[in-house]
Design a protein around this motif. Structure first.
Motif, PDB file in Angstrom:
ATOM      1  N   TRP A 143       0.843  -1.191   0.000  1.00  0.00           N
ATOM      2  CA  TRP A 143       0.000   0.000   0.000  1.00  0.00           C
ATOM      3  C   TRP A 143       0.880   1.244   0.000  1.00  0.00           C
ATOM      4  CZ3 TRP A 143      -4.990  -0.031  -1.035  1.00  0.00           C
ATOM      5  CH2 TRP A 143      -5.732  -1.189  -0.802  1.00  0.00           C
ATOM      6  N   SER A 144       0.510   2.207  -0.783  1.00  0.00           N
ATOM      7  CA  SER A 144       1.242   3.468  -0.830  1.00  0.00           C
ATOM      8  C   SER A 144       0.951   4.273   0.435  1.00  0.00           C
ATOM      9  CB  SER A 144       0.825   4.267  -2.068  1.00  0.00           C
ATOM     10  OG  SER A 144      -0.530   4.667  -1.961  1.00  0.00           O
ATOM     11  N   PRO A 145       1.833   5.233   0.778  1.00  0.00           N
ATOM     12  CA  PRO A 145       1.526   6.101   1.930  1.00  0.00           C
ATOM     13  C   PRO A 145       0.240   6.888   1.672  1.00  0.00           C
ATOM     14  CG  PRO A 145       3.829   6.309   1.249  1.00  0.00           C
ATOM     15  CD  PRO A 145       3.131   5.534   0.183  1.00  0.00           C
ATOM     16  N   CYS A 146      -0.391   7.280   2.749  1.00  0.00           N
ATOM     17  CA  CYS A 146      -1.610   8.087   2.622  1.00  0.00           C
ATOM     18  C   CYS A 146      -1.262   9.388   1.906  1.00  0.00           C
ATOM     19  CB  CYS A 146      -2.182   8.366   4.015  1.00  0.00           C
ATOM     20  SG  CYS A 146      -3.942   8.760   4.005  1.00  0.00           S
ATOM     21  N   ASN A 147      -2.133   9.798   1.020  1.00  0.00           N
ATOM     22  CA  ASN A 147      -1.805  10.954   0.180  1.00  0.00           C
ATOM     23  C   ASN A 147      -2.000  12.294   0.882  1.00  0.00           C
ATOM     24  OD1 ASN A 147      -4.580  10.829   0.263  1.00  0.00           O
ATOM     25  ND2 ASN A 147      -4.860  11.413  -1.873  1.00  0.00           N
ATOM     26  N   ARG A 158      -1.220  14.527   4.633  1.00  0.00           N
ATOM     27  CA  ARG A 158      -0.401  14.522   5.859  1.00  0.00           C
ATOM     28  C   ARG A 158      -1.248  14.548   7.104  1.00  0.00           C
ATOM     29  NH1 ARG A 158       2.354  18.686   8.857  1.00  0.00           N
ATOM     30  NH2 ARG A 158       4.273  17.902   9.812  1.00  0.00           N
ATOM     31  N   CYS A 159      -2.477  14.978   6.918  1.00  0.00           N
ATOM     32  CA  CYS A 159      -3.333  15.145   8.079  1.00  0.00           C
ATOM     33  C   CYS A 159      -4.774  14.891   7.670  1.00  0.00           C
ATOM     34  CB  CYS A 159      -3.174  16.554   8.657  1.00  0.00           C
ATOM     35  SG  CYS A 159      -4.349  16.948   9.977  1.00  0.00           S
ATOM     36  N   GLY A 160      -5.446  13.993   8.404  1.00  0.00           N
ATOM     37  CA  GLY A 160      -6.860  13.785   8.172  1.00  0.00           C
ATOM     38  C   GLY A 160      -7.133  12.584   7.280  1.00  0.00           C
ATOM     39  N   ARG A 161      -8.282  12.585   6.593  1.00  0.00           N
ATOM     40  CA  ARG A 161      -8.772  11.462   5.794  1.00  0.00           C
ATOM     41  C   ARG A 161      -8.237  11.564   4.365  1.00  0.00           C
ATOM     42  NH1 ARG A 161     -13.211   7.960   6.142  1.00  0.00           N
ATOM     43  NH2 ARG A 161     -14.049   7.244   4.150  1.00  0.00           N
ATOM     44  N   GLY A 162      -7.638  10.496   3.890  1.00  0.00           N
ATOM     45  CA  GLY A 162      -7.074  10.506   2.542  1.00  0.00           C
ATOM     46  C   GLY A 162      -7.268   9.162   1.854  1.00  0.00           C
ATOM     47  N   VAL A 163      -6.440   8.918   0.824  1.00  0.00           N
ATOM     48  CA  VAL A 163      -6.550   7.704   0.012  1.00  0.00           C
ATOM     49  C   VAL A 163      -5.164   7.106  -0.145  1.00  0.00           C
ATOM     50  CG1 VAL A 163      -7.170   6.745  -2.231  1.00  0.00           C
ATOM     51  CG2 VAL A 163      -8.554   8.573  -1.243  1.00  0.00           C
ATOM     52  N   MET A 179      -9.619  -5.562 -11.420  1.00  0.00           N
ATOM     53  CA  MET A 179      -9.037  -4.232 -11.458  1.00  0.00           C
ATOM     54  C   MET A 179      -7.540  -4.312 -11.236  1.00  0.00           C
ATOM     55  SD  MET A 179     -11.860  -2.883 -12.005  1.00  0.00           S
ATOM     56  CE  MET A 179     -11.203  -1.242 -12.174  1.00  0.00           C
ATOM     57  N   SER A 180      -6.814  -3.423 -11.889  1.00  0.00           N
ATOM     58  CA  SER A 180      -5.373  -3.383 -11.717  1.00  0.00           C
ATOM     59  C   SER A 180      -4.965  -2.477 -10.557  1.00  0.00           C
ATOM     60  CB  SER A 180      -4.709  -2.888 -13.006  1.00  0.00           C
ATOM     61  OG  SER A 180      -5.111  -1.571 -13.299  1.00  0.00           O
ATOM     62  N   VAL A 181      -5.871  -1.647 -10.097  1.00  0.00           N
ATOM     63  CA  VAL A 181      -5.563  -0.714  -9.008  1.00  0.00           C
ATOM     64  C   VAL A 181      -6.653  -0.815  -7.955  1.00  0.00           C
ATOM     65  CG1 VAL A 181      -5.210   1.696  -8.359  1.00  0.00           C
ATOM     66  CG2 VAL A 181      -4.335   0.863 -10.548  1.00  0.00           C
ATOM     67  N   GLN A 182      -6.253  -0.903  -6.716  1.00  0.00           N
ATOM     68  CA  GLN A 182      -7.187  -0.864  -5.588  1.00  0.00           C
ATOM     69  C   GLN A 182      -6.922   0.389  -4.779  1.00  0.00           C
ATOM     70  OE1 GLN A 182      -6.987  -4.342  -3.141  1.00  0.00           O
ATOM     71  NE2 GLN A 182      -8.531  -5.452  -4.294  1.00  0.00           N
ATOM     72  N   LYS A 183      -7.991   1.038  -4.334  1.00  0.00           N
ATOM     73  CA  LYS A 183      -7.879   2.240  -3.514  1.00  0.00           C
ATOM     74  C   LYS A 183      -8.592   2.005  -2.191  1.00  0.00           C
ATOM     75  CE  LYS A 183      -7.511   5.463  -7.379  1.00  0.00           C
ATOM     76  NZ  LYS A 183      -8.060   6.690  -8.025  1.00  0.00           N
ATOM     77  N   SER A 184      -8.052   2.610  -1.140  1.00  0.00           N
ATOM     78  CA  SER A 184      -8.631   2.458   0.193  1.00  0.00           C
ATOM     79  C   SER A 184      -8.484   3.775   0.940  1.00  0.00           C
ATOM     80  CB  SER A 184      -7.923   1.327   0.954  1.00  0.00           C
ATOM     81  OG  SER A 184      -8.402   1.240   2.281  1.00  0.00           O
ATOM     82  N   THR A 185      -9.476   4.061   1.750  1.00  0.00           N
ATOM     83  CA  THR A 185      -9.401   5.279   2.559  1.00  0.00           C
ATOM     84  C   THR A 185      -8.419   5.070   3.705  1.00  0.00           C
ATOM     85  OG1 THR A 185     -11.264   4.547   3.905  1.00  0.00           O
ATOM     86  CG2 THR A 185     -11.747   5.926   1.989  1.00  0.00           C
ATOM     87  N   CYS A 186      -7.801   6.151   4.142  1.00  0.00           N
ATOM     88  CA  CYS A 186      -6.844   6.101   5.240  1.00  0.00           C
ATOM     89  C   CYS A 186      -7.005   7.356   6.090  1.00  0.00           C
ATOM     90  CB  CYS A 186      -5.415   5.977   4.726  1.00  0.00           C
ATOM     91  SG  CYS A 186      -4.944   7.269   3.548  1.00  0.00           S
ATOM     92  N   ASN A 187      -6.681   7.230   7.348  1.00  0.00           N
ATOM     93  CA  ASN A 187      -6.762   8.358   8.283  1.00  0.00           C
ATOM     94  C   ASN A 187      -5.392   8.567   8.905  1.00  0.00           C
ATOM     95  OD1 ASN A 187      -9.724   9.213   8.536  1.00  0.00           O
ATOM     96  ND2 ASN A 187      -9.844   6.985   8.725  1.00  0.00           N
ATOM     97  N   THR A 188      -4.840   9.728   8.710  1.00  0.00           N
ATOM     98  CA  THR A 188      -3.544  10.089   9.270  1.00  0.00           C
ATOM     99  C   THR A 188      -3.753  11.043  10.442  1.00  0.00           C
ATOM    100  OG1 THR A 188      -2.557   9.863   7.082  1.00  0.00           O
ATOM    101  CG2 THR A 188      -1.284  11.054   8.751  1.00  0.00           C
ATOM    102  N   VAL A 189      -3.180  10.692  11.612  1.00  0.00           N
ATOM    103  CA  VAL A 189      -3.314  11.560  12.795  1.00  0.00           C
ATOM    104  C   VAL A 189      -2.554  12.849  12.541  1.00  0.00           C
ATOM    105  CG1 VAL A 189      -2.933  11.732  15.267  1.00  0.00           C
ATOM    106  CG2 VAL A 189      -3.515   9.522  14.242  1.00  0.00           C
ATOM    107  N   CYS A 190      -3.200  13.942  12.776  1.00  0.00           N
ATOM    108  CA  CYS A 190      -2.590  15.241  12.499  1.00  0.00           C
ATOM    109  C   CYS A 190      -1.505  15.549  13.533  1.00  0.00           C
ATOM    110  CB  CYS A 190      -3.633  16.342  12.536  1.00  0.00           C
ATOM    111  SG  CYS A 190      -4.897  16.163  11.255  1.00  0.00           S
ATOM    112  N   PRO A 191      -0.358  16.063  13.114  1.00  0.00           N
ATOM    113  CA  PRO A 191       0.700  16.419  14.063  1.00  0.00           C
ATOM    114  C   PRO A 191       0.278  17.625  14.922  1.00  0.00           C
ATOM    115  CG  PRO A 191       1.277  17.152  11.862  1.00  0.00           C
ATOM    116  CD  PRO A 191       0.026  16.345  11.724  1.00  0.00           C
TER     117      PRO A 191
END
Length: 890
Positions: free
Chosen positions: A251-255, A257-262, A284-296
């Motif tokens: 999985w790639s890093p969340c896109n 830096r802070c909050g809800r991303g992909v 599908m060749s690409v899968q996407k998933s939501t991610c939540n990054t804790v804000c600094p």
């Protein structure tokens, strides 16, 4: 068969019966003769007996007998004695034993065998006489050898998956002797040394237990005996590989830096890659998933504490903590000092024999040290972050900036073979999905499918090329195709016409889709203009919609009928404009920055940026200029006459679209194709075209008088413009028993070469022959979207473009790429493009859409890798220059 004469038999038997009663002197003489032929107490012994034989064609065969001792030897065939005159006998002495050996031969002709009508085959044997009696040889059969022409069962082409079983059936033609069978693969004898390949001798089937990619090819069953050798129809075997997904990437890093991303992960259809038309991977060749990054949380200073009491050193301190709030989740630390110090005596205290007000306060010195170290730390952190950023940037660029001159990038996952259309049942799946709601254009725009009205002109900058006496009739389009394309691009095909459209990846903006269409409009032909004759060499093709906005040019492929081997034509691309006129866009031999034309023997590939209606027109430069005609003959019983049969001969421009109109018409009227279509070159020498019927069996068939030869004028053929020219021959048989028709159709241009269509057909067949309605392998597919429409994988295409769009240190740029791909003219057009390499690859895709062979591209890259410091000539132009050139035509 002749018989022995009575006198011959009588004298022979008197000799045998009275031999013992002759005088003693005569008996002694006979005993001496018998001793010369062998011992008198032995019956005749055959040293050579007649063997089975076959009569080939009309050549007689010889049957031979040798016996010892033998006074006489005669042949007996089918129970009757062969006449003495038909025997050839000779006698010689065995040098070893000194005994005489008698040899007799007869000839058996084809007529004798054919005239014999018995319950068994024609046979012959030998009868030998001695003093003690007779001996008979074995029977030898004589048969007429033959081998039928048609196989009882031809092998059929098949498609099998890798490691599947291949079974090819073959039943050879009937023949005497029985034909022997061998198999050919790609015209070479097939070896059975490999245990994977075997042949069932009983029914001559070829069985390959586990198919390998190398087993793909053309297989032929060959039957032969002493008369002839016959070849079956060729069966094409394709071993395909269905695509399989590779493992998912991490999985790639969340896109954000802070909050809800992909975040996303991807996989490729390379485990294995689909080969030889194998099914593409489903899913599908690409899968996407939501991610939540804790804000600094950046740190903040709390309140200062109270000052401490004054120390013996005349100082006091106060402190604060970085707790309002505390730094969390990678947040920044508080800026500034945590402890402050100051003098607390008002300058009246001394340190080290100095007045306190002369000494530097310790707190001030500590504060300056902290500031110094903080600045140094910040500088070091800045440098480290800069190095990391540059490294990451270079690593991301290396994904597309590697040296793709190494051709292994292309050959690693692909194998050269004739590609076919994916089998039915495999649905197309887009690999790129827009997250937001894309806009689809056009809305409420109807494609322009109108034909050209009466009075249409076709000329260079508005020249009228239509002859006044030509009757013009507007025609509606016969064929069209429509599909919706997005950022991933795709291919649009008008089936069975040789017309296609390639929309490159990135040609349409992201989050946008266009409903695109292509149609073929039947234009009326032109004959003579005031400046010279021009004719349509291709169908008129319209693509749209009119407001289409593209970032890269599309590639349109148009089939034409010009003979371009010699420079006898001036061929131009023209565009339909207002007032039913045609304007020249460019000549295929000239330089232009508005569009690009690549002319091949049967097709023309055009790079275009503006929708509209386009056609190829030609002006002959001399009488040697020629266009290709396709000739075909169809037949069907006469509905109004049970004894009648009609032959229809068509002469049409040699393009798939033109011939399909013929096939559709014949299919509707129940006609069947009687001979494979043939090509003929029709020259611009003003001579007419003659069609005649020859070698009609006069005793079985009759034809209307004065209809055996028909003629088309030069103008009818030269300016036919995809319209089929037809002539018919009506024949009538004298009796219902005449079920076969054989004749020849001769087609020739006066003073030119003749083309022959051989007709041999049954006029009472119940099942009609199949009309070749579909003439291309992808006849049922009108569109392909996404990566399935392209031969070059997207990642490799991007690498090539990133490598060659900008000249590197070795001078290897897009101009060298074009040169190695044999695109060596009108390079100024590519210089005007944002990505010249990408446009060159789009043109290469259009050229190789049928073969699907990446070997030529891989070879070009390999050649480029061997070039050392080529001298590059920089070409450039502005977009305004390109657009202004096309605006002149609008």
């Amino acid at each position: 068969m002749g018989q022995f004469s009575g006198g011959c038999y009588l004298s022979f038997f008197i000799f045998v019966l009275l031999g013992s009663q002759v005088p003693t002197t005569l008996a002694r003489g006979q005993r001496g003769e018998a001793l010369q032929h062998g011992q008198s107490g032995t019956l005749p012994h055959f040293l050579e007996e007649p063997v089975d034989a076959y009569i080939v064609k009309s050549n007689p065969i010889k049957l031979r007998c040798q016996a010892r001792p033998a006074l006489q030897i005669f042949f007996k065939c089918n129970g009757d004695w062969v006449h003495q005159s038909q025997h050839t006998s000779q006698e010689h002495t065995d040098l070893t034993t000194g005994l005489k050996i008698r040899e007799v031969m007869i000839n058996v002709s084809r007529q004798q065998v054919e005239d014999f009508h018995g319950p068994e085959d024609y046979w012959c044997l030998c009868v030998a006489w001695s003093h003690l009696g007779t001996s008979k040889s074995r029977k030898a059969t004589v048969r007429i050898a033959y081998l039928r022409k048609n196989f009882e069962q031809d092998p059929q082409g098949t498609e099998v998956p890798l490691n599947g079983m291949i079974v090819l059936h073959c039943r050879p033609p009937e023949g005497v002797p029985v034909a022997e069978v061998e198999w050919l693969k790609n015209e070479e004898p097939l070896s059975f040394d490999d245990g994977n390949v075997m042949e069932k001798k009983g029914d001559h089937n070829l069985i390959i237990s586990e198919a390998r990619l190398s087993d793909s090819g053309n297989y032929t069953c060959v039957a032969s005996n002493i008369v002839a050798k016959r070849r079956s129809a060729t069966a094409t075997v394709i071993v395909y590989v269905n695509g399989g997904w590779s493992s998912w990437t991490d999985w790639s890093p969340c896109n954000v830096r802070c909050g809800r991303g992909v975040q996303k992960r991807s996989r490729t259809c390379t485990n294995p890659a689909p080969l030889n038309g194998g099914a593409f991977c489903e899913g599908m060749s690409v899968q996407k998933s939501t991610c939540n990054t804790v804000c600094p949380v950046d740190g903040g200073w709390g309140e200062w504490s109270e000052w401490s009491t004054c120390s013996s050193d005349c100082e006091r301190q106060r402190s604060r903590e970085c707790t309002a709030p505390e730094p969390k989740h990678g947040g920044r630390l508080c800026d500034g000092v945590a402890v402050a110090t100051e003098n607390c005596t008002g300058g009246l205290c001394t340190q080290n024999r100095k007045l306190l007000h002369d000494a530097k306060p310790q707190g001030v010195e500590n504060s300056s040290d902290v500031a110094l170290y903080s600045g140094l730390a910040a500088g070091v952190v800045t440098v480290v972050l800069l190095i990391v950023a540059v490294t990451l940037y270079r690593r991301s660029q290396s994904e597309y900036g590697v040296d793709v001159i190494d051709s292994s990038a292309l050959t690693g996952g692909f194998q050269s073979f004739s590609f076919k259309t994916s089998r039915q049942g495999v649905t197309e799946r887009a690999e790129y999905h827009v997250m937001s709601h894309p806009q689809t254009f056009p809305r409420g725009l109807a494609p322009d499918y109108r034909g050209v009205a009466v009075g249409t002109t076709l000329g260079r900058r508005g020249k009228n090329l239509f002859s006044p006496h030509v009757s013009l009739t507007p025609r509606l389009p016969l064929h069209r195709a429509t599909a919706v394309f997005g950022h991933a691009g795709g291919r649009l095909v008008v089936p069975n016409t040789g017309i296609s459209l390639l929309v490159p990846h990135g040609g349409i903006a992201e989050d946008t889709t266009w409903e695109m269409y292509m149609s073929i409009n039947q234009e009326d032909s032109s004959t003579v203009s005031e400046d010279g004759p021009e004719i349509f060499l291709s169908p008129a093709v319209t693509y749209g919609p009119p407001g289409l906005d593209l970032s890269y040019p599309i590639a349109m492929t148009i089939a034409h009928c010009a003979e371009v081997a010699a420079d006898n034509w001036t061929i131009r691309l023209k565009r339909h404009i207002q007032d039913n006129k045609w304007e020249e866009v460019m000549s295929v031999d000239e330089e232009s920055t508005s569009c690009y034309c690549l002319l091949e023997a049967q097709k023309c590939h055009v790079l275009l940026e503006h929708p509209g209606r386009y056609a190829l027109v030609g002006e002959p430069l001399n009488q040697e200029a020629g266009k290709r005609l396709r000739l075909a003959v169809f037949g069907s019983p006469d509905a109004s006459n049970s004894l009648g049969f009609t032959l229809r001969v068509y002469c049409v421009d040699d393009t798939p679209h033109a011939f399909q109109e013929v096939a559709v018409g014949e299919r509707s009227r129940g006609g069947r194709l009687l001979e494979e279509p043939k090509m003929m070159l029709f020259k611009a020498n003003t001579f007419s075209l003659q069609v005649s019927i020859q070698d009609v069996p006069q005793l079985l068939w009759s034809i209307k008088p004065f209809t055996t030869c028909q003629e088309f004028s030069f103008s009818q053929v030269w300016a036919s413009n995809q319209h089929p020219l037809q002539c018919a021959f009506t024949l009538e048989r004298y009796s219902h028993s005449s079920s076969q028709l054989s004749c020849k159709i001769s087609i020739r241009q006066v003073t030119g070469k003749e083309q022959i269509l051989q007709v041999y057909t049954s006029v009472v067949e119940n099942e009609k022959g199949v009309v070749p309605f579909f003439t291309q392998s992808d006849c049922t597919i009108t569109s392909q979207t996404g990566s399935r429409a392209f031969k070059i994988p997207l990642s490799i295409r991007q690498r090539i473009s990133a490598t060659f769009d900008t000249a590197n240190a070795n001078g290897k740029d897009w101009q060298l790429l074009a040169q190695k791909l044999h695109i060596d003219r009108n390079l100024c057009y590519f210089a005007c493009q944002e990505s010249p390499s990408s446009v060159i690859l789009t043109l290469w895709e259009a050229q190789h859409q049928d073969s699907g062979d990446l070997d030529s591209l891989a070879s070009a890259l390999e050649e480029i890798s061997k070039v050392h410091s080529p001298k590059a000539v920089t070409l450039s132009c502005s977009k305004e220059e390109r657009d202004s050139e096309f605006t002149k035509l609008a």
